[in-house]
Design a protein around this motif. Structure first.
Motif, PDB file in Angstrom:
ATOM      1  N   GLY A  96      25.825  45.909  63.620  1.00  0.00           N
ATOM      2  CA  GLY A  96      26.097  46.182  62.213  1.00  0.00           C
ATOM      3  C   GLY A  96      26.896  47.454  62.043  1.00  0.00           C
ATOM      4  N   LYS A  97      27.220  47.734  60.783  1.00  0.00           N
ATOM      5  CA  LYS A  97      27.930  48.972  60.496  1.00  0.00           C
ATOM      6  C   LYS A  97      27.449  49.535  59.165  1.00  0.00           C
ATOM      7  CE  LYS A  97      31.995  46.480  58.844  1.00  0.00           C
ATOM      8  NZ  LYS A  97      33.429  46.275  59.038  1.00  0.00           N
ATOM      9  N   VAL A  98      27.598  50.845  59.055  1.00  0.00           N
ATOM     10  CA  VAL A  98      27.132  51.577  57.883  1.00  0.00           C
ATOM     11  C   VAL A  98      28.250  52.507  57.425  1.00  0.00           C
ATOM     12  CG1 VAL A  98      25.458  53.291  57.075  1.00  0.00           C
ATOM     13  CG2 VAL A  98      24.712  51.467  58.612  1.00  0.00           C
ATOM     14  N   ARG A  99      28.505  52.520  56.126  1.00  0.00           N
ATOM     15  CA  ARG A  99      29.492  53.432  55.562  1.00  0.00           C
ATOM     16  C   ARG A  99      28.816  54.772  55.292  1.00  0.00           C
ATOM     17  NH1 ARG A  99      34.172  52.727  54.387  1.00  0.00           N
ATOM     18  NH2 ARG A  99      34.044  50.485  54.080  1.00  0.00           N
ATOM     19  N   MET A 100      29.473  55.846  55.700  1.00  0.00           N
ATOM     20  CA  MET A 100      28.959  57.194  55.497  1.00  0.00           C
ATOM     21  C   MET A 100      29.542  57.718  54.191  1.00  0.00           C
ATOM     22  SD  MET A 100      29.331  58.545  59.440  1.00  0.00           S
ATOM     23  CE  MET A 100      31.097  58.249  59.503  1.00  0.00           C
ATOM     24  N   LEU A 140      17.307  51.314  66.582  1.00  0.00           N
ATOM     25  CA  LEU A 140      18.757  51.296  66.407  1.00  0.00           C
ATOM     26  C   LEU A 140      19.415  52.270  67.364  1.00  0.00           C
ATOM     27  CD1 LEU A 140      17.485  51.094  63.221  1.00  0.00           C
ATOM     28  CD2 LEU A 140      19.850  50.440  62.953  1.00  0.00           C
ATOM     29  N   GLN A 141      20.532  51.840  67.915  1.00  0.00           N
ATOM     30  CA  GLN A 141      21.349  52.667  68.802  1.00  0.00           C
ATOM     31  C   GLN A 141      22.720  52.798  68.166  1.00  0.00           C
ATOM     32  OE1 GLN A 141      20.735  54.291  71.845  1.00  0.00           O
ATOM     33  NE2 GLN A 141      22.777  55.086  71.533  1.00  0.00           N
ATOM     34  N   VAL A 142      23.152  54.028  67.892  1.00  0.00           N
ATOM     35  CA  VAL A 142      24.497  54.249  67.342  1.00  0.00           C
ATOM     36  C   VAL A 142      25.490  54.084  68.486  1.00  0.00           C
ATOM     37  CG1 VAL A 142      26.048  55.894  66.242  1.00  0.00           C
ATOM     38  CG2 VAL A 142      23.642  55.777  65.534  1.00  0.00           C
ATOM     39  N   ASP A 143      26.440  53.177  68.311  1.00  0.00           N
ATOM     40  CA  ASP A 143      27.421  52.892  69.350  1.00  0.00           C
ATOM     41  C   ASP A 143      28.698  53.707  69.178  1.00  0.00           C
ATOM     42  OD1 ASP A 143      25.756  50.852  70.461  1.00  0.00           O
ATOM     43  OD2 ASP A 143      26.440  49.490  68.892  1.00  0.00           O
ATOM     44  N   LYS A 144      29.104  53.928  67.923  1.00  0.00           N
ATOM     45  CA  LYS A 144      30.377  54.590  67.675  1.00  0.00           C
ATOM     46  C   LYS A 144      30.373  55.195  66.272  1.00  0.00           C
ATOM     47  CE  LYS A 144      35.226  53.367  66.983  1.00  0.00           C
ATOM     48  NZ  LYS A 144      36.163  52.261  66.882  1.00  0.00           N
ATOM     49  N   LEU A 196      32.691  55.264  58.916  1.00  0.00           N
ATOM     50  CA  LEU A 196      31.737  54.236  59.349  1.00  0.00           C
ATOM     51  C   LEU A 196      31.031  54.671  60.619  1.00  0.00           C
ATOM     52  CD1 LEU A 196      34.036  51.079  59.086  1.00  0.00           C
ATOM     53  CD2 LEU A 196      32.252  51.733  57.470  1.00  0.00           C
ATOM     54  N   TYR A 197      29.816  54.152  60.810  1.00  0.00           N
ATOM     55  CA  TYR A 197      29.232  54.182  62.142  1.00  0.00           C
ATOM     56  C   TYR A 197      28.724  52.795  62.469  1.00  0.00           C
ATOM     57  CZ  TYR A 197      24.272  54.824  60.615  1.00  0.00           C
ATOM     58  OH  TYR A 197      23.023  54.697  60.068  1.00  0.00           O
ATOM     59  N   TYR A 198      28.830  52.446  63.734  1.00  0.00           N
ATOM     60  CA  TYR A 198      28.470  51.119  64.233  1.00  0.00           C
ATOM     61  C   TYR A 198      27.193  51.242  65.047  1.00  0.00           C
ATOM     62  CZ  TYR A 198      33.273  50.167  62.921  1.00  0.00           C
ATOM     63  OH  TYR A 198      34.441  50.041  62.216  1.00  0.00           O
ATOM     64  N   TYR A 199      26.337  50.236  64.948  1.00  0.00           N
ATOM     65  CA  TYR A 199      25.053  50.301  65.651  1.00  0.00           C
ATOM     66  C   TYR A 199      24.682  48.950  66.240  1.00  0.00           C
ATOM     67  CZ  TYR A 199      23.134  48.016  61.502  1.00  0.00           C
ATOM     68  OH  TYR A 199      22.885  47.120  60.484  1.00  0.00           O
ATOM     69  N   THR A 200      23.740  48.998  67.164  1.00  0.00           N
ATOM     70  CA  THR A 200      23.078  47.810  67.674  1.00  0.00           C
ATOM     71  C   THR A 200      21.605  47.968  67.351  1.00  0.00           C
ATOM     72  OG1 THR A 200      24.663  47.623  69.491  1.00  0.00           O
ATOM     73  CG2 THR A 200      22.579  46.415  69.717  1.00  0.00           C
ATOM     74  N   ALA A 201      21.053  47.035  66.608  1.00  0.00           N
ATOM     75  CA  ALA A 201      19.647  47.076  66.221  1.00  0.00           C
ATOM     76  C   ALA A 201      18.857  46.084  67.053  1.00  0.00           C
ATOM     77  CB  ALA A 201      19.494  46.742  64.740  1.00  0.00           C
ATOM     78  N   SER A 202      17.644  46.458  67.424  1.00  0.00           N
ATOM     79  CA  SER A 202      16.764  45.577  68.197  1.00  0.00           C
ATOM     80  C   SER A 202      15.440  45.425  67.466  1.00  0.00           C
ATOM     81  CB  SER A 202      16.496  46.165  69.579  1.00  0.00           C
ATOM     82  OG  SER A 202      17.696  46.374  70.268  1.00  0.00           O
ATOM     83  N   ILE A 203      15.055  44.167  67.265  1.00  0.00           N
ATOM     84  CA  ILE A 203      13.765  43.875  66.645  1.00  0.00           C
ATOM     85  C   ILE A 203      13.241  42.574  67.238  1.00  0.00           C
ATOM     86  CG2 ILE A 203      14.834  42.708  64.673  1.00  0.00           C
ATOM     87  CD1 ILE A 203      12.541  43.893  62.955  1.00  0.00           C
ATOM     88  N   ASN A 204      12.025  42.612  67.733  1.00  0.00           N
ATOM     89  CA  ASN A 204      11.401  41.425  68.342  1.00  0.00           C
ATOM     90  C   ASN A 204      12.327  40.744  69.353  1.00  0.00           C
ATOM     91  OD1 ASN A 204       9.073  41.783  66.834  1.00  0.00           O
ATOM     92  ND2 ASN A 204       9.754  40.411  65.215  1.00  0.00           N
ATOM     93  N   LYS A 205      12.921  41.519  70.247  1.00  0.00           N
ATOM     94  CA  LYS A 205      13.806  41.047  71.315  1.00  0.00           C
ATOM     95  C   LYS A 205      15.107  40.414  70.801  1.00  0.00           C
ATOM     96  CE  LYS A 205      10.007  40.395  74.524  1.00  0.00           C
ATOM     97  NZ  LYS A 205       9.312  39.510  75.428  1.00  0.00           N
ATOM     98  N   LEU A 206      15.430  40.620  69.536  1.00  0.00           N
ATOM     99  CA  LEU A 206      16.662  40.122  68.946  1.00  0.00           C
ATOM    100  C   LEU A 206      17.578  41.317  68.707  1.00  0.00           C
ATOM    101  CD1 LEU A 206      18.260  37.798  67.522  1.00  0.00           C
ATOM    102  CD2 LEU A 206      17.089  38.478  65.427  1.00  0.00           C
TER     103      LEU A 206
END
Length: 136
Positions: free
Chosen positions: A124-128, A99-103, A110-120
């Motif tokens: 997403g976003k997560v509430r703090m 996972l890479q936190v984007d913002k 909130l924080y926004y992320y880009t997740a990578s799994i099996n080249k996909l």
């Protein structure tokens, strides 16, 4: 003695403000996301309990997912499967999730992320809910 207490208090307030500002800068400092209570805003809306090296996810059904966390860089973390009570994670190979936190948006907690799994890649976003605004 009162002068020393005032000096210590002034230093503590200044240190707290500097550390809190590090999590609100345009280029996020993700130290504040390494421990705390979070809520994944995905379909299962799981709660995430995190410390620097472990994460416990509990979904709405009460199933748990225990993960180890590796922080290769400041805002990039990798989750390694340890165990789960959720049947969908049992008896199968569970690849690491990067996972890479984007913002980080403190106004909306909130924080926004880009997740990578099996080249996909998945956004997403997560509430703090409870997190360390002051890095430890």
């Amino acid at each position: 003695m009162k002068k020393n207490n005032a000096l210590v208090l002034s230093f503590a307030v200044l240190f707290t403000l500097i550390m809190a500002a590090s999590c609100t800068s345009p280029s996020p400092d993700c130290e504040c996301l390494k421990t705390g209570l979070f809520q994944s805003l995905t379909a299962d809306s799981s709660f995430i309990y995190r410390n620097h090296s472990h994460e416990l996810n509990i979904n709405q059904r009460g199933d748990s997912l225990h993960l180890e966390i590796e922080w290769p860089s400041n805002c990039n973390y990798v989750l390694h499967f340890v165990s789960s009570t959720d049947p969908k994670y049992q008896n199968q190979q569970n690849p690491d999730l990067s996972l890479q936190v984007d913002k980080i948006d403190f106004q909306d907690s909130l924080y926004y992320y880009t997740a990578s799994i099996n080249k996909l890649e998945i956004k997403g976003k997560v509430r703090m809910l409870e997190f360390n605004k002051v890095a430890r």
